[in-house]
Design a protein around this motif. Sequence first.
Motif, short mmCIF file in Angstrom:
data_model
loop_
_atom_site.label_atom_id
_atom_site.label_comp_id
_atom_site.label_asym_id
_atom_site.label_seq_id
_atom_site.Cartn_x
_atom_site.Cartn_y
_atom_site.Cartn_z
N ASP A 392 35.71 -36.04 17.86
CA ASP A 392 36.92 -35.51 17.23
C ASP A 392 36.59 -34.38 16.27
OD1 ASP A 392 35.57 -37.14 15.53
OD2 ASP A 392 37.32 -38.25 14.81
N THR A 393 35.34 -34.36 15.80
CA THR A 393 34.86 -33.24 14.98
C THR A 393 33.61 -32.68 15.63
OG1 THR A 393 35.69 -34.28 12.95
CG2 THR A 393 34.03 -32.55 12.70
N TRP A 394 33.66 -31.41 16.06
CA TRP A 394 32.50 -30.80 16.71
C TRP A 394 31.56 -30.24 15.65
CZ3 TRP A 394 30.97 -30.30 21.82
CH2 TRP A 394 31.86 -30.84 22.77
N VAL A 395 30.27 -30.41 15.89
CA VAL A 395 29.26 -29.86 14.98
C VAL A 395 28.37 -28.92 15.77
CG1 VAL A 395 29.30 -31.91 13.52
CG2 VAL A 395 27.66 -31.78 15.39
N LEU A 396 27.54 -28.16 15.06
CA LEU A 396 26.65 -27.19 15.69
C LEU A 396 25.25 -27.75 15.83
CD1 LEU A 396 27.79 -24.02 13.71
CD2 LEU A 396 28.58 -24.79 15.96
N GLN A 405 16.58 -33.41 9.22
CA GLN A 405 15.70 -33.13 8.08
C GLN A 405 16.31 -33.59 6.76
OE1 GLN A 405 14.58 -28.95 8.18
NE2 GLN A 405 14.47 -28.99 10.44
N GLY A 406 17.53 -34.19 6.83
CA GLY A 406 18.17 -34.68 5.62
C GLY A 406 18.73 -33.60 4.74
N ARG A 407 19.20 -32.48 5.32
CA ARG A 407 19.64 -31.36 4.50
C ARG A 407 21.11 -31.02 4.73
NH1 ARG A 407 15.33 -26.61 5.45
NH2 ARG A 407 16.27 -26.80 7.52
N THR A 408 21.91 -31.95 5.29
CA THR A 408 23.33 -31.68 5.51
C THR A 408 24.17 -32.19 4.36
OG1 THR A 408 23.42 -33.71 6.80
CG2 THR A 408 23.22 -31.66 8.03
N GLY A 409 25.39 -31.68 4.28
CA GLY A 409 26.31 -32.14 3.25
C GLY A 409 26.85 -33.52 3.55
N ARG A 410 27.63 -34.04 2.62
CA ARG A 410 28.12 -35.41 2.73
C ARG A 410 29.00 -35.60 3.96
NH1 ARG A 410 30.80 -37.92 -2.52
NH2 ARG A 410 28.65 -37.55 -3.20
N TYR A 414 28.01 -37.97 7.13
CA TYR A 414 28.84 -39.13 7.49
C TYR A 414 29.17 -39.09 8.98
CZ TYR A 414 32.84 -42.21 7.83
OH TYR A 414 33.72 -43.20 8.22
N VAL A 415 29.55 -37.92 9.49
CA VAL A 415 29.92 -37.80 10.91
C VAL A 415 28.75 -38.17 11.81
CG1 VAL A 415 30.56 -36.17 12.72
CG2 VAL A 415 31.76 -36.13 10.54
N LEU A 416 27.59 -37.60 11.54
CA LEU A 416 26.44 -37.82 12.42
C LEU A 416 25.86 -39.22 12.24
CD1 LEU A 416 24.78 -34.32 12.16
CD2 LEU A 416 25.90 -35.31 14.15
N ASP A 417 25.95 -39.77 11.03
CA ASP A 417 25.49 -41.16 10.83
C ASP A 417 26.35 -42.14 11.63
OD1 ASP A 417 23.43 -40.45 9.21
OD2 ASP A 417 24.41 -40.97 7.32
N GLN A 418 27.63 -41.82 11.79
CA GLN A 418 28.50 -42.66 12.60
C GLN A 418 28.32 -42.41 14.09
OE1 GLN A 418 30.70 -45.03 11.28
NE2 GLN A 418 29.60 -44.56 9.39
N ARG A 419 27.87 -41.23 14.45
CA ARG A 419 27.84 -40.83 15.85
C ARG A 419 26.55 -41.24 16.57
NH1 ARG A 419 30.08 -34.96 16.66
NH2 ARG A 419 31.94 -36.05 15.90
#
Length: 693
Positions: A392-396, A405-410, A414-419
């Motif tokens: 539902d939310t596309w990322v790059l 690498q642990g350098r994304t915003g909150r 959250y999106v990728l931790d759920q995905r």
Amino acid sequence: MSTQALTPAPPVTPLRRLGTAGVLLLALAATVLVAAVHVTQGTSSVGALDLLRLPFGGSDEAARVLLASRLPRLLAGVAVGVALGVAGALLQSIARNPMASPDTLAVSAGGYLAVATAAAFGLTLPVPISGGLAFLGGLAAAALVLALSAGGRTGTTRLILAGSATALALGSLTNLVMILFEQQTTGLFAWGSGSLVQSDLDAVTQLGPVIALALAAGMLAGPRLDILGLGDDTAAVLGVNARRLRLWLTLLAVVLSAAAVTIAGPIGFVGLCAPVIVRLLPSSVPGLHRHRSLLPLSGLTGVLVVLGSDIVLRAVLGGQAGVDVPPGVVTTLLGAGVMVWLARRYRDVGPTRQPPAVRTGAVRSRAGHLAIVVVCAVLLAGAVLVGLLGGDTWVLGGDVANWLQGRTGRALTYVLDQRYPRVLAAVLAGAALAVAGTAVQAACRNPLAEPGVLGVTAGAGVGAISLLAFVPLAGIWSMSAAAGTGALAAFTVVYLLSWRGGLSSDRLVLIGVGVQAACTAVTVLIIVKADPWNTAMALTWLSGSTYGRVPVQLIPVALALLLVLPLIVWLRRDLDLLALDEDTPRVLGIPLEPVRLAALGGAVLLTATAVAAVGVVGFVGLIAPHAARALAGGRHSRALPVAALLGALLVSLADTLGRTVIAPAQVPAGLVTALIGTPYFVWLLWRSRAGAR
């Protein structure tokens, strides 16, 4: 001495003394008695004595309950029983196959899909139009199944597999409609197993004459149907056009099935049970098994099955169960038992020694095989990446690299931790189901088999949905244990019932389909008893979904792969020989049954953990092994890794499609795999149809 003097006279039995007319009158009397008992049951306090007082000026309350509730329910049961009993008898005679019925030919599933689709779009249709929709849906399904199985004459196994696959695909479409249009289809889940609850007499009064006319037309064609049973050549000599007769009688059977679905939904296996019960009556009664007697007797027996199941249901679970629990659950359990009995009784129930032919790919060099594995692995890596990007939310791609690498915003974290748990769950479950399917097809020596056909998937579903319904806060390991227990129990029942002086692969498949139907009925019972108005969650899980998965849920399926994969690799040469025939492994000294049991046991473990991880996902265990053999050849050392990669790729792509095509709404991955797998299965059956003939 004449020949007649040497011929022993048929034994004089009580039924022979009655004659055909006496048997019909006896069945009619039994139907009246059962109907009298049926009309005394209900949710109100009105009992048998209150109803008996009605002709002598009884209470208005008793009259109101009788006319508004009990009489419509009774007449619906009578109409449905007659329609399904006669339809089953016609289909069994047309196909010359004792397991043909509106259920095994997917007629009921096609009609149910048509009615559910109309309800989803908010269409309130008159009964005749609704019946016409059900007729068209059922006719299309029956035509497909009969075409794939050459009219059912190429073997019971092929007929059942074609019908099961078609019913699964149509059921997947129906579930998808109900998930996407939850509010418009509220209550259809229970109705999908057959419900005799009627608000008025409109459906019965409008479709009752259609059922009566169809029965009369079937009896009128009875003598020609008797001749058809002698064989097509004999029928042609006697002036009967077999093809035209089959066409018209198939249309007649579909009309009857559509009428039953329109009145009460798809009540399962009545069309299988009723004619089989009639055919079990002694043949010493003159004319009893001729179709002018067989058809009305099958109709009356169908009424006894439907009303008797409803009586038992309300007697055991109480009057409210008649509203909440569909009587089709009971008839399906009964029909599953009849199907298992038929499979055990008929020793040669299909082309056991010549299973459906499957073309395998040419034997490739080591470099060629390695290239196929590398290509499949690259495609799987790409599917995993697309699964992480899409939703539902596309990322790059750069966002994924930063997340690793642990350098994304909150928000992105959250999106990728759920995905990512969903993506890994799809990959692991797909690989597990593919390996399980490879083992099952080798052990059964049938390339059209899969874990679901053996009842393993449905058994795991019973265990998991029981825990989900009654202990919703249960932990991950409890869910895996419940699914494993259900799968193991189902497999044990199938294996023990299939053993009869040896293990016939066709018998194993047919009994597995029967156990699968029984487990599905039990699942419906659990869902509607736990919460009949909140079935979206259960439907989503039963359709296979990775929604809400967390990493710890993936541990059981990962451990199962680590345990079973080495076992299958160790048994690879034995499975190569086992896939050929029964004799070659014995000649070479291979312990046939231990190898088969080990392979099937590993498949059970993989299937159970996969079901616990992502729910019920169908067709992966069929498609992936077959595609792997086509690419890498028939040797298990070559096909196994390719099958695992293809299974993971298929479920991963199905999950990504389900999450993206109608985002933010989602389509469960199991529905997508069923919709993808059905055309492939149909093509496979069609390609092997000539060989089966």
